[in-house]
Design a protein around this motif. Sequence first.
Motif, PDB file in Angstrom:
ATOM      1  N   ILE A  19       0.810  -1.216   0.000  1.00 12.14           N
ATOM      2  CA  ILE A  19       0.000   0.000   0.000  1.00 12.14           C
ATOM      3  C   ILE A  19       0.850   1.275   0.000  1.00 12.14           C
ATOM      4  O   ILE A  19       0.654   2.136  -0.861  1.00 12.14           O
ATOM      5  CB  ILE A  19      -1.023  -0.035   1.153  1.00 12.14           C
ATOM      6  CG1 ILE A  19      -2.040  -1.147   0.869  1.00 12.14           C
ATOM      7  CG2 ILE A  19      -1.730   1.306   1.308  1.00 12.14           C
ATOM      8  CD1 ILE A  19      -2.985  -1.444   1.993  1.00 12.14           C
ATOM      9  N   PRO A  20       1.824   1.452   0.887  1.00 11.79           N
ATOM     10  CA  PRO A  20       2.596   2.698   0.841  1.00 11.79           C
ATOM     11  C   PRO A  20       3.444   2.852  -0.423  1.00 11.79           C
ATOM     12  O   PRO A  20       3.525   3.952  -0.986  1.00 11.79           O
ATOM     13  CB  PRO A  20       3.495   2.639   2.074  1.00 11.79           C
ATOM     14  CG  PRO A  20       2.945   1.590   2.931  1.00 11.79           C
ATOM     15  CD  PRO A  20       2.186   0.660   2.062  1.00 11.79           C
ATOM     16  N   ILE A  21       4.065   1.769  -0.880  1.00 10.76           N
ATOM     17  CA  ILE A  21       4.905   1.872  -2.079  1.00 10.76           C
ATOM     18  C   ILE A  21       4.047   2.184  -3.291  1.00 10.76           C
ATOM     19  O   ILE A  21       4.430   3.004  -4.138  1.00 10.76           O
ATOM     20  CB  ILE A  21       5.731   0.588  -2.276  1.00 10.76           C
ATOM     21  CG1 ILE A  21       6.773   0.467  -1.175  1.00 10.76           C
ATOM     22  CG2 ILE A  21       6.407   0.587  -3.636  1.00 10.76           C
ATOM     23  CD1 ILE A  21       7.575  -0.810  -1.221  1.00 10.76           C
ATOM     24  N   THR A  22       2.878   1.581  -3.398  1.00  7.29           N
ATOM     25  CA  THR A  22       2.002   1.837  -4.528  1.00  7.29           C
ATOM     26  C   THR A  22       1.495   3.271  -4.522  1.00  7.29           C
ATOM     27  O   THR A  22       1.473   3.935  -5.563  1.00  7.29           O
ATOM     28  CB  THR A  22       0.816   0.858  -4.516  1.00  7.29           C
ATOM     29  OG1 THR A  22       1.328  -0.471  -4.529  1.00  7.29           O
ATOM     30  CG2 THR A  22      -0.076   1.072  -5.707  1.00  7.29           C
ATOM     31  N   PHE A  24       2.991   5.817  -3.150  1.00 12.93           N
ATOM     32  CA  PHE A  24       4.164   6.644  -3.446  1.00 12.93           C
ATOM     33  C   PHE A  24       4.438   6.687  -4.949  1.00 12.93           C
ATOM     34  O   PHE A  24       4.676   7.751  -5.524  1.00 12.93           O
ATOM     35  CB  PHE A  24       5.380   6.101  -2.689  1.00 12.93           C
ATOM     36  CG  PHE A  24       6.669   6.782  -3.028  1.00 12.93           C
ATOM     37  CD1 PHE A  24       6.918   8.063  -2.600  1.00 12.93           C
ATOM     38  CD2 PHE A  24       7.634   6.119  -3.766  1.00 12.93           C
ATOM     39  CE1 PHE A  24       8.121   8.691  -2.903  1.00 12.93           C
ATOM     40  CE2 PHE A  24       8.832   6.729  -4.078  1.00 12.93           C
ATOM     41  CZ  PHE A  24       9.075   8.025  -3.645  1.00 12.93           C
ATOM     42  N   LEU A  25       4.390   5.535  -5.596  1.00  8.17           N
ATOM     43  CA  LEU A  25       4.651   5.487  -7.026  1.00  8.17           C
ATOM     44  C   LEU A  25       3.517   6.116  -7.837  1.00  8.17           C
ATOM     45  O   LEU A  25       3.768   6.770  -8.848  1.00  8.17           O
ATOM     46  CB  LEU A  25       4.874   4.037  -7.475  1.00  8.17           C
ATOM     47  CG  LEU A  25       6.156   3.381  -6.975  1.00  8.17           C
ATOM     48  CD1 LEU A  25       6.182   1.918  -7.393  1.00  8.17           C
ATOM     49  CD2 LEU A  25       7.375   4.104  -7.482  1.00  8.17           C
ATOM     50  N   ALA A  26       2.271   5.933  -7.422  1.00 10.80           N
ATOM     51  CA  ALA A  26       1.139   6.502  -8.152  1.00 10.80           C
ATOM     52  C   ALA A  26       1.098   8.020  -8.037  1.00 10.80           C
ATOM     53  O   ALA A  26       0.598   8.707  -8.928  1.00 10.80           O
ATOM     54  CB  ALA A  26      -0.165   5.909  -7.658  1.00 10.80           C
ATOM     55  N   ILE A  30       9.341  10.558  -6.640  1.00  6.72           N
ATOM     56  CA  ILE A  30      10.112  11.732  -6.247  1.00  6.72           C
ATOM     57  C   ILE A  30      10.066  12.809  -7.323  1.00  6.72           C
ATOM     58  O   ILE A  30      10.371  13.960  -7.074  1.00  6.72           O
ATOM     59  CB  ILE A  30      11.567  11.307  -5.940  1.00  6.72           C
ATOM     60  CG1 ILE A  30      11.555  10.320  -4.782  1.00  6.72           C
ATOM     61  CG2 ILE A  30      12.437  12.489  -5.596  1.00  6.72           C
ATOM     62  CD1 ILE A  30      12.901   9.751  -4.439  1.00  6.72           C
ATOM     63  N   GLY A  31       9.649  12.453  -8.533  1.00  7.63           N
ATOM     64  CA  GLY A  31       9.598  13.407  -9.639  1.00  7.63           C
ATOM     65  C   GLY A  31       8.596  14.527  -9.371  1.00  7.63           C
ATOM     66  O   GLY A  31       7.699  14.421  -8.548  1.00  7.63           O
ATOM     67  N   GLU A  32       8.761  15.606 -10.111  1.00  5.91           N
ATOM     68  CA  GLU A  32       7.867  16.738  -9.934  1.00  5.91           C
ATOM     69  C   GLU A  32       6.527  16.454 -10.594  1.00  5.91           C
ATOM     70  O   GLU A  32       6.445  15.806 -11.619  1.00  5.91           O
ATOM     71  CB  GLU A  32       8.498  17.983 -10.540  1.00  5.91           C
ATOM     72  CG  GLU A  32       9.761  18.396  -9.820  1.00  5.91           C
ATOM     73  CD  GLU A  32      10.360  19.641 -10.417  1.00  5.91           C
ATOM     74  OE1 GLU A  32       9.650  20.371 -11.118  1.00  5.91           O
ATOM     75  OE2 GLU A  32      11.538  19.873 -10.187  1.00  5.91           O
ATOM     76  N   ASN A  33       5.494  16.991 -10.002  1.00  6.31           N
ATOM     77  CA  ASN A  33       4.150  16.787 -10.494  1.00  6.31           C
ATOM     78  C   ASN A  33       3.685  18.070 -11.169  1.00  6.31           C
ATOM     79  O   ASN A  33       3.401  19.059 -10.517  1.00  6.31           O
ATOM     80  CB  ASN A  33       3.229  16.416  -9.330  1.00  6.31           C
ATOM     81  CG  ASN A  33       1.846  16.078  -9.768  1.00  6.31           C
ATOM     82  OD1 ASN A  33       1.523  16.146 -10.939  1.00  6.31           O
ATOM     83  ND2 ASN A  33       1.007  15.712  -8.811  1.00  6.31           N
ATOM     84  N   ASP A  41       0.024   8.698 -11.921  1.00  5.70           N
ATOM     85  CA  ASP A  41      -0.148   7.406 -12.566  1.00  5.70           C
ATOM     86  C   ASP A  41      -1.175   6.580 -11.790  1.00  5.70           C
ATOM     87  O   ASP A  41      -0.820   5.671 -11.039  1.00  5.70           O
ATOM     88  CB  ASP A  41       1.179   6.645 -12.618  1.00  5.70           C
ATOM     89  CG  ASP A  41       2.197   7.320 -13.496  1.00  5.70           C
ATOM     90  OD1 ASP A  41       1.788   7.868 -14.532  1.00  5.70           O
ATOM     91  OD2 ASP A  41       3.391   7.286 -13.165  1.00  5.70           O
ATOM     92  N   PRO A  42      -2.473   6.858 -11.982  1.00  6.75           N
ATOM     93  CA  PRO A  42      -3.481   6.141 -11.179  1.00  6.75           C
ATOM     94  C   PRO A  42      -3.588   4.661 -11.514  1.00  6.75           C
ATOM     95  O   PRO A  42      -4.129   3.895 -10.723  1.00  6.75           O
ATOM     96  CB  PRO A  42      -4.777   6.875 -11.493  1.00  6.75           C
ATOM     97  CG  PRO A  42      -4.547   7.540 -12.793  1.00  6.75           C
ATOM     98  CD  PRO A  42      -3.080   7.848 -12.859  1.00  6.75           C
ATOM     99  N   GLU A  43      -3.049   4.236 -12.664  1.00 10.69           N
ATOM    100  CA  GLU A  43      -3.139   2.810 -12.991  1.00 10.69           C
ATOM    101  C   GLU A  43      -2.303   1.958 -12.054  1.00 10.69           C
ATOM    102  O   GLU A  43      -2.545   0.751 -11.935  1.00 10.69           O
ATOM    103  CB  GLU A  43      -2.738   2.553 -14.451  1.00 10.69           C
ATOM    104  CG  GLU A  43      -1.335   2.931 -14.790  1.00 10.69           C
ATOM    105  CD  GLU A  43      -1.180   4.370 -15.246  1.00 10.69           C
ATOM    106  OE1 GLU A  43      -0.050   4.754 -15.553  1.00 10.69           O
ATOM    107  OE2 GLU A  43      -2.171   5.111 -15.276  1.00 10.69           O
ATOM    108  N   LEU A  44      -1.345   2.538 -11.375  1.00 11.24           N
ATOM    109  CA  LEU A  44      -0.566   1.778 -10.400  1.00 11.24           C
ATOM    110  C   LEU A  44      -1.397   1.411  -9.170  1.00 11.24           C
ATOM    111  O   LEU A  44      -1.037   0.495  -8.432  1.00 11.24           O
ATOM    112  CB  LEU A  44       0.678   2.557  -9.981  1.00 11.24           C
ATOM    113  CG  LEU A  44       1.788   2.628 -11.027  1.00 11.24           C
ATOM    114  CD1 LEU A  44       2.882   3.570 -10.574  1.00 11.24           C
ATOM    115  CD2 LEU A  44       2.356   1.255 -11.295  1.00 11.24           C
ATOM    116  N   LEU A  45      -2.495   2.115  -8.948  1.00 12.26           N
ATOM    117  CA  LEU A  45      -3.363   1.784  -7.823  1.00 12.26           C
ATOM    118  C   LEU A  45      -4.043   0.427  -8.017  1.00 12.26           C
ATOM    119  O   LEU A  45      -4.587  -0.135  -7.067  1.00 12.26           O
ATOM    120  CB  LEU A  45      -4.410   2.878  -7.614  1.00 12.26           C
ATOM    121  CG  LEU A  45      -3.838   4.231  -7.182  1.00 12.26           C
ATOM    122  CD1 LEU A  45      -4.951   5.263  -7.138  1.00 12.26           C
ATOM    123  CD2 LEU A  45      -3.146   4.125  -5.844  1.00 12.26           C
TER     124      LEU A  45
END
Length: 92
Positions: A19-22, A24-26, A30-33, A41-45
Motif C-alpha cells: 500500500i505505501p509503495i504503490t 508513493f509510485l502513483a 520523487i519526480g515533480e508533479n 499514474d493512477p493505474e498503479l493503484l
Amino acid sequence: MNFKIYRILHLILTGIITIPITIFLAAGAIGENYTESFFVDPELLLLIVLWFIGAVISFHKRFAKYGLIISALPIIFFVGAILYSIISGFFI
C-alpha cells in the motif's frame, strides 16, 4: 506454524509493503508533479486492488493458497522492476 496465523502475517506484511509503495509510485514518486491531480499514474493503484482481491480469496478455504500467491504479486512486481532497472543500468 498454524496456517491461519501464517495467512494473517502474510497479509499484514504484504499490505504494509504494497500500500505505501504503490501510493508513493502513483503520486509521481520523487519526480515533480506538473499536473493538478494527486495521482499522476493512477493505474498503479490497481496493484492495491490486486492485493485486496488476493486477501479476500485467501480467506476462502478452497482457494486460500491461490489468494496468498495473488496477494504477493505486487511485491514480486516491485522486486522485478528494481532488478530490471539495475540490470538495464539505470542506477549506474
